[in-house]
Design a protein around this motif. Structure first.
Motif, PDB file in Angstrom:
ATOM      1  N   ALA A 128     -15.399   6.492  64.229  1.00  0.00           N
ATOM      2  CA  ALA A 128     -15.553   6.884  62.693  1.00  0.00           C
ATOM      3  C   ALA A 128     -16.915   6.675  62.337  1.00  0.00           C
ATOM      4  O   ALA A 128     -17.548   7.535  61.738  1.00  0.00           O
ATOM      5  N   GLN A 129     -17.139   5.181  62.232  1.00  0.00           N
ATOM      6  CA  GLN A 129     -18.481   4.929  61.962  1.00  0.00           C
ATOM      7  C   GLN A 129     -19.776   5.460  62.656  1.00  0.00           C
ATOM      8  O   GLN A 129     -20.478   5.885  62.084  1.00  0.00           O
ATOM      9  N   PHE A 150     -19.096   9.945  61.852  1.00  0.00           N
ATOM     10  CA  PHE A 150     -18.822  10.533  60.500  1.00  0.00           C
ATOM     11  C   PHE A 150     -19.961   9.822  59.790  1.00  0.00           C
ATOM     12  O   PHE A 150     -20.603  10.249  58.754  1.00  0.00           O
ATOM     13  N   GLY A 151     -20.210   8.692  60.108  1.00  0.00           N
ATOM     14  CA  GLY A 151     -21.166   7.697  59.109  1.00  0.00           C
ATOM     15  C   GLY A 151     -22.667   8.045  59.503  1.00  0.00           C
ATOM     16  O   GLY A 151     -23.567   8.223  58.706  1.00  0.00           O
ATOM     17  N   PHE A 172     -20.081   9.982  55.473  1.00  0.00           N
ATOM     18  CA  PHE A 172     -19.591   8.920  54.731  1.00  0.00           C
ATOM     19  C   PHE A 172     -20.365   7.766  54.836  1.00  0.00           C
ATOM     20  O   PHE A 172     -20.972   7.544  55.729  1.00  0.00           O
ATOM     21  N   ILE A 216     -20.525   3.805  55.609  1.00  0.00           N
ATOM     22  CA  ILE A 216     -19.732   3.223  56.657  1.00  0.00           C
ATOM     23  C   ILE A 216     -19.313   1.699  56.220  1.00  0.00           C
ATOM     24  O   ILE A 216     -18.482   0.967  57.133  1.00  0.00           O
ATOM     25  N   LEU A 264     -13.247   7.151  54.963  1.00  0.00           N
ATOM     26  CA  LEU A 264     -13.480   7.037  56.422  1.00  0.00           C
ATOM     27  C   LEU A 264     -12.394   5.718  56.682  1.00  0.00           C
ATOM     28  O   LEU A 264     -11.303   5.902  57.870  1.00  0.00           O
TER      29      LEU A 264
END
Lengths: 323, 323
Positions: free
Chosen positions: A167-168, A171-172, A178, A180, A192
């Motif tokens: 996810a980091q 999306f980060g 977002f 992180i 997140l």
């Protein structure tokens, strides 16, 4: 007027709810005490010398050693230390860490972060998990149904640790949607980590809803409703959903208790200062009082939400009696 | 009547123990009698592609754990050259190099051994604890059951990672053998100590269900001892659900091991482990994401292999789901 399937409305002989709750509450006491004894003995049975560890290389005067030893009951046997701890607990005193800060203050500082994280996670569970489950359940064996089955298997198989980094990364870092780490950006920073924390339960909610809905779609009362000529949407909303959601609601309730205590990895990776990371840091620093205090609190949450769910189940499902 | 329908009727008749002759007068009920649970399950498993994917991945991982040289493309995981530090994946070196300039494919491949050893060893201890405690609690009931079940409740209220984290943090400072070793044995033991409760509950409920059956009463009437009844008559019935649980749990425990190692209390350098690789890679996630990505993917595939097999086994062994 169609009001859904018949339920036992009005006064019904379902046993004494007050007595049921009281008995369940009494049963939780030995579990709560046992869990705190377990964690207490693991933390305090250590042979080390916490005063020396605290002082590091600096010399400690014998007077200071004497005061600290007395204050923390370091020379007493384990069960006396535990008894002193319990006495404090019942007066609302969770003790202090080795720097003299009350454990209660630490909890007050960190708990709100964990609660916010849990709220975000539960919202994801409901919004994504429930929707996917309902859509898959009412159209069994459709493309979407199979998609839900495959993706939930994949999600369940990925450890939270890995999901957090994925996810980091995506999306980060790649997309930059977002932050992180940290809580500087308010609720936005929880999106997140909340999604990562929710993932396992989210997949389970989707599967549970799907199975439950698919089972209820075959029930006799649904066939009756169809025979009455009710539109499909009404059958689904008023008849199927109402009955199918009972196990889902209870699962989510119990999960709140688990989420409040299980966020060590998520909070550590995303650098959120909640009780999960606090307990991890305290375990590393061997801050016994903080570890025992927070773990006891986590166990309490777990037991409490399980109790709430059992009562809720009996309230939602009239077939269940309290006795 | 089509062949298929005929077969169905025949099956129903044999199941119900009645032969009306409707299906086919020439059928000999003895030759067409029902298959055993295991041969039916095997027939269902053979048709399930997810089972084959899971088994294939598992076989691959076991070979990788035993003969890592076969997969490392001739590279030695400990032969490092700082000139190659953090080099990106290439056609020569599929996974690139880590920060010390070691071939990353070799390192990830050699990591399989520790994960599998810990997963299998931990699950064996979980089974030993779960089967023994569960069988005693279920068979003897009463106060024995009450005490053992409360103990299981206490452990159940503590999250797996949290309990193992505390135990592994204090373990090296004690003189308890294995636990103070900081090796795979310590990690497996800590995981098992906080993970045996579900197996115990599973065995307990199976034992209670079978205890009152006629064949157990018959065995008792013939003078069989408690231990003989338990081992010869009751436990074989609990094998199916325990097998499903075991398969899935190996995956869960492997994920937990990686998490504990990542958090710094599991395996220690210079051991080769996916948890350590993820931990080392996390600080370089911005510049060299492959360092986190590759061990994460292989770890997730490992967990998935066991979960896929467990899911398929559950579907195959649960006669209620079979059409």
């Amino acid at each position: 007027m169609d009001t859904g399937p018949p339920t036992c409305a009005g006064p019904h002989p379902r046993g004494n709810m007050g007595r049921y709750v009281a008995r369940r509450l009494l049963l939780t006491i030995p579990v709560l005490l046992g869990a705190s004894v377990l964690i207490f003995s693991m933390v305090y049975a250590l042979p080390g010398d916490p005063i020396r560890a605290l002082a590091g290389d600096r010399p400690v005067s014998p007077a200071v050693v004497k005061v600290l030893t007395e204050r923390f009951h370091l020379d007493d046997p384990l069960w006396i230390q535990y008894w002193e701890y319990l006495k404090g607990l019942f007066q609302g005193d969770l003790g202090t860490d080795f720097r003299g800060r009350p454990v209660l203050d630490t909890i007050e500082r960190t708990l709100p972060v964990t609660i916010r994280l849990t709220i975000v996670a539960v919202v994801f569970e409901i919004v994504i998990g429930l929707t996917a489950g309902v859509l898959a359940g009412i159209r069994r064996n459709s493309f979407f149904d199979n998609l839900v089955l495959v993706s939930t298997t994949v999600i369940v198989s990925i450890p939270i640790l890995v999901l957090a980094f994925l996810a980091q990364l995506t999306f980060g870092l790649k997309l930059g949607w977002f932050p992180i780490a940290g809580t500087r950006e308010g609720w936005y920073g929880y999106v997140l980590p909340g999604l990562v924390l929710a993932s396992g339960s989210l997949a389970y909610v989707a599967r549970l809803t799907r199975t439950s809905i698919a089972e209820n779609m075959r029930a006799d009362y649904v066939r009756t409703a169809k025979a009455k000529g009710l539109p499909r949407s009404r059958i689904i909303v008023r008849h199927t959903l109402r009955n199918s959601l009972i196990p889902v609601v209870t699962f989510i309730g119990a999960d709140i208790g688990a989420l409040l205590g299980g966020a060590i990895v998520t909070e550590t990776v995303f650098n959120l200062p909640g009780i999960g990371r606090e307990v991890f840091d305290s375990i590393q620093a061997q801050e016994g009082a903080v570890v025992v205090g927070i773990v006891t609190l986590m166990v309490f949450f777990f037991i409490f939400f399980n109790l709430v769910v059992d009562v809720l189940y009996a309230v939602l499902d009239p077939r269940i009696r309290y006795d | 009547m089509t062949d298929h329908l005929q077969q169905e009727v025949r099956k129903d008749e044999i199941e119900a123990g009645t032969t009306t002759g409707l299906a086919s007068p020439s059928v000999d009920p003895l030759s067409a009698r029902q298959n055993s649970l295991w041969s039916d399950a095997w027939a269902a498993l053979k048709r399930n592609p997810l089972f084959w994917i899971g088994s294939l991945l598992t076989v691959l991982l076991v070979v990788m754990a035993v003969f890592p040289q076969l997969f490392a493309r001739g590279a030695d995981p400990r032969a490092c050259d700082l000139a190659n530090s953090k080099a990106r994946p290439s056609s020569e070196h599929w996974f690139g190099y880590d920060q010390q300039g070691c071939d990353y494919l070799a390192n990830v491949v050699y990591g399989a051994r520790n994960s599998l050893i810990i997963g299998v060893f931990a699950v064996v201890v979980v089974l030993l604890l779960g089967v023994v405690v569960g069988a005693i609690a279920g068979y003897f009931g009463g106060a024995t059951d009450g005490i053992l079940s409360r103990i299981a409740d206490i452990f159940y209220a503590l999250p797996l990672i949290l309990g193992a984290l505390v135990l592994l943090r204090v373990g090296p400072q004690t003189d308890i053998p294995i636990l103070n070793s900081r090796g795979p044995g310590a990690v497996a033991l800590a995981l098992a100590l906080f993970g045996w409760m579900t197996a115990m509950r599973l065995v307990r409920s199976q034992v209670i269900a079978v205890k009152s059956s006629d064949y157990v009463a018959a065995a008792r009437a013939m003078g069989a001892s408690n231990s003989r009844i338990l081992i010869r008559h009751i436990l074989p019935n609990a094998v199916a659900p325990v097998l499903v649980y075991t398969t899935i749990t190996i995956g869960v425990l492997i994920a937990a091991e990686a998490t504990l190692t990542y958090l710094g209390v599991g395996l220690q350098r210079p051991a080769i482990s996916w948890g350590l690789q993820i931990e080392a890679g996390q600080d370089l996630i911005r510049t060299s994401p492959h360092l986190v990505l590759f061990p994460s993917i292989v770890l997730s595939l490992t967990v998935m292999a066991f979960i896929l097999m467990g899911d398929a086994l559950r579907d195959a062994l649960d006669p209620r789901q079979r059409a």
